[in-house]
Design a protein around this motif. Structure first.
Motif, PDB file in Angstrom:
ATOM      1  N   GLN A 136       0.810  -1.213   0.000  1.00 47.06           N
ATOM      2  CA  GLN A 136       0.000   0.000   0.000  1.00 47.06           C
ATOM      3  C   GLN A 136       0.850   1.272   0.000  1.00 47.06           C
ATOM      4  N   PHE A 137       1.823   1.335   0.901  1.00 49.44           N
ATOM      5  CA  PHE A 137       2.619   2.556   1.035  1.00 49.44           C
ATOM      6  C   PHE A 137       3.656   2.684  -0.075  1.00 49.44           C
ATOM      7  N   HIS A 138       4.210   1.535  -0.516  1.00 50.82           N
ATOM      8  CA  HIS A 138       5.154   1.578  -1.637  1.00 50.82           C
ATOM      9  C   HIS A 138       4.438   2.026  -2.910  1.00 50.82           C
ATOM     10  N   TYR A 139       3.215   1.551  -3.093  1.00 53.52           N
ATOM     11  CA  TYR A 139       2.425   1.949  -4.267  1.00 53.52           C
ATOM     12  C   TYR A 139       2.125   3.449  -4.221  1.00 53.52           C
ATOM     13  N   ARG A 140       1.786   3.939  -3.038  1.00 52.05           N
ATOM     14  CA  ARG A 140       1.507   5.369  -2.874  1.00 52.05           C
ATOM     15  C   ARG A 140       2.751   6.202  -3.176  1.00 52.05           C
ATOM     16  N   ASP A 141       3.920   5.750  -2.675  1.00 49.00           N
ATOM     17  CA  ASP A 141       5.162   6.494  -2.891  1.00 49.00           C
ATOM     18  C   ASP A 141       5.599   6.493  -4.352  1.00 49.00           C
ATOM     19  N   ALA A 142       5.127   5.483  -5.110  1.00 46.89           N
ATOM     20  CA  ALA A 142       5.507   5.372  -6.516  1.00 46.89           C
ATOM     21  C   ALA A 142       4.475   6.006  -7.435  1.00 46.89           C
ATOM     22  N   SER A 143       3.500   6.720  -6.865  1.00 46.30           N
ATOM     23  CA  SER A 143       2.390   7.257  -7.659  1.00 46.30           C
ATOM     24  C   SER A 143       2.364   8.781  -7.663  1.00 46.30           C
ATOM     25  N   THR A 144       1.780   9.310  -8.724  1.00 45.70           N
ATOM     26  CA  THR A 144       1.479  10.739  -8.828  1.00 45.70           C
ATOM     27  C   THR A 144      -0.002  10.862  -9.165  1.00 45.70           C
ATOM     28  N   ASN A 145      -0.748  11.516  -8.276  1.00 48.75           N
ATOM     29  CA  ASN A 145      -2.202  11.651  -8.436  1.00 48.75           C
ATOM     30  C   ASN A 145      -2.885  10.292  -8.587  1.00 48.75           C
ATOM     31  N   GLY A 146      -2.400   9.325  -7.817  1.00 47.13           N
ATOM     32  CA  GLY A 146      -3.035   8.010  -7.794  1.00 47.13           C
ATOM     33  C   GLY A 146      -2.619   7.076  -8.901  1.00 47.13           C
ATOM     34  N   ARG A 147      -1.748   7.524  -9.814  1.00 51.65           N
ATOM     35  CA  ARG A 147      -1.298   6.678 -10.919  1.00 51.65           C
ATOM     36  C   ARG A 147       0.201   6.438 -10.807  1.00 51.65           C
ATOM     37  N   LEU A 148       0.625   5.213 -11.070  1.00 53.34           N
ATOM     38  CA  LEU A 148       2.040   4.872 -10.958  1.00 53.34           C
ATOM     39  C   LEU A 148       2.891   5.771 -11.842  1.00 53.34           C
ATOM     40  N   ASP A 149       4.004   6.226 -11.274  1.00 52.38           N
ATOM     41  CA  ASP A 149       4.942   7.106 -11.957  1.00 52.38           C
ATOM     42  C   ASP A 149       6.249   6.337 -12.151  1.00 52.38           C
ATOM     43  N   VAL A 150       6.663   6.184 -13.397  1.00 53.16           N
ATOM     44  CA  VAL A 150       7.845   5.371 -13.717  1.00 53.16           C
ATOM     45  C   VAL A 150       9.087   5.881 -13.002  1.00 53.16           C
TER      46      VAL A 150
ATOM     47  N   GLU B 181      -4.621  -3.734  -7.564  1.00 53.56           N
ATOM     48  CA  GLU B 181      -3.462  -2.988  -8.050  1.00 53.56           C
ATOM     49  C   GLU B 181      -2.243  -3.219  -7.166  1.00 53.56           C
ATOM     50  N   HIS B 182      -2.431  -3.220  -5.860  1.00 48.15           N
ATOM     51  CA  HIS B 182      -1.315  -3.451  -4.947  1.00 48.15           C
ATOM     52  C   HIS B 182      -0.770  -4.870  -5.107  1.00 48.15           C
ATOM     53  N   TYR B 183      -1.677  -5.822  -5.296  1.00 53.80           N
ATOM     54  CA  TYR B 183      -1.271  -7.232  -5.458  1.00 53.80           C
ATOM     55  C   TYR B 183      -0.443  -7.424  -6.730  1.00 53.80           C
TER      56      TYR B 183
END
Length: 294
Positions: free
Chosen positions: A115-129, A176-178
């Motif tokens: 959950q938190f890793h996904y949040r840290d890798a996202s911008t406005n809720g979408r994954l940021d490369v 998405e997290h899974y």
């Protein structure tokens, strides 16, 4: 300061290598790979799998992407011509570009909370490369940056397209997290092949052979196979039993299915290899006998 030779080299490349008419080594290393699944006949599989990707129908590139025609096929049953079946399978497994699997699951389920890793890798809720490859849990930092970005883009597409179905009791966020967590668990052997993969040339191949006693293909395996296919890998799943595996997790529209003549629950990868050895030994004996008669 660029030397005269370097300037001349760049001008030569612009003149001779203009556009995508010539696919010289590592030309597309900075590009983002995107796959296109080919629908083929059963016999075509074994011709195309060893063909350069730029020779396959549908290969092209634009300013940012290289579009790689790939194979994703399930071969159900065994051919009545067992000699041909064993020979084709053996040649695939002996190829240096092949990653062979005959025990399932291929990968384990990731238990970490993403959950938190996904949040840290996202911008406005979408994954940021860019953010993704900076994560502390990102396991692919040893790869060249273009490869890391290509892999990250594939993970984003895997989550957006959702080819692996959601469970009935799973929320979109949980899904998405899974998927994100599973995408961080690519086996080392596959990563090594990905590093060697020059997008316009030989494509790595995953040969997965399903045995009755070899375990069960899991949802985590389906995610892995689909992600590798998105990166340009060819995926060939051999299932002599005809039992459900991929279709339990991925819609059949995402891969080809080829039905052969016989179903068997006793064949293993070892028995196929053994059968192939008998063929080779028999051929040697026939050759020696012919020489003796001559």
């Amino acid at each position: 300061i660029r030397t005269v030779a370097q300037k001349a080299s760049e001008e030569l490349q612009e003149t001779i290598y203009d556009g995508h008419s010539l696919h010289y080594p590592w030309k597309y290393r900075e590009y983002e790979p995107q796959n296109r699944i080919l629908q083929t006949t059963y016999d075509e599989l074994f011709l195309l799998v060893q063909e350069y990707t730029h020779m396959r129908q549908g290969f092209e590139a634009d300013a940012q992407h290289v579009y790689i025609p790939t194979l994703f096929a399930k071969i159900v049953g065994i051919s009545r011509n067992k000699e041909e079946y064993a020979t084709r399978l053996q040649r695939l497994m002996e190829d240096e570009w092949t990653y062979t699997v005959n025990a399932f699951p291929i990968v384990q389920k990731q238990r970490a909370n993403m959950q938190f890793h996904y949040r840290d890798a996202s911008t406005n809720g979408r994954l940021d490369v860019e953010k993704m490859i900076q994560l502390s849990v990102w396991p692919y930092k040893k790869l060249a940056i273009p490869l890391q970005k290509g892999l990250a883009h594939a993970i984003v597409r895997l989550i957006d397209e959702a080819p692996v179905e959601r469970l009935p009791n799973e929320t979109q966020q949980q899904y998405e997290h899974y998927v994100f967590g599973q995408a961080l668990a690519i086996p080392e052997q596959a990563i090594q092949l990905f590093q060697r993969f020059d997008y316009a040339y030989r494509s790595p191949t995953v040969v997965a052979f399903y045995e009755e006693t070899g375990g069960v293909l899991t949802r985590e395996d389906a995610i892995l196979l689909k992600l590798l296919n998105m990166l340009g890998f060819d995926i060939l799943l051999f299932n002599p039993t005809g039992q459900r595996d991929l279709e339990a997790y991925i819609e059949p529209t995402y891969y080809d299915t080829h039905w052969l003549e016989e179903m068997t629950f006793t064949e293993t990868l070892a028995s196929i290899k053994s059968y192939r050895k008998q063929i080779v030994d028999g051929s040697k004996i026939k050759t020696i006998f012919k020489r003796f008669l001559n």
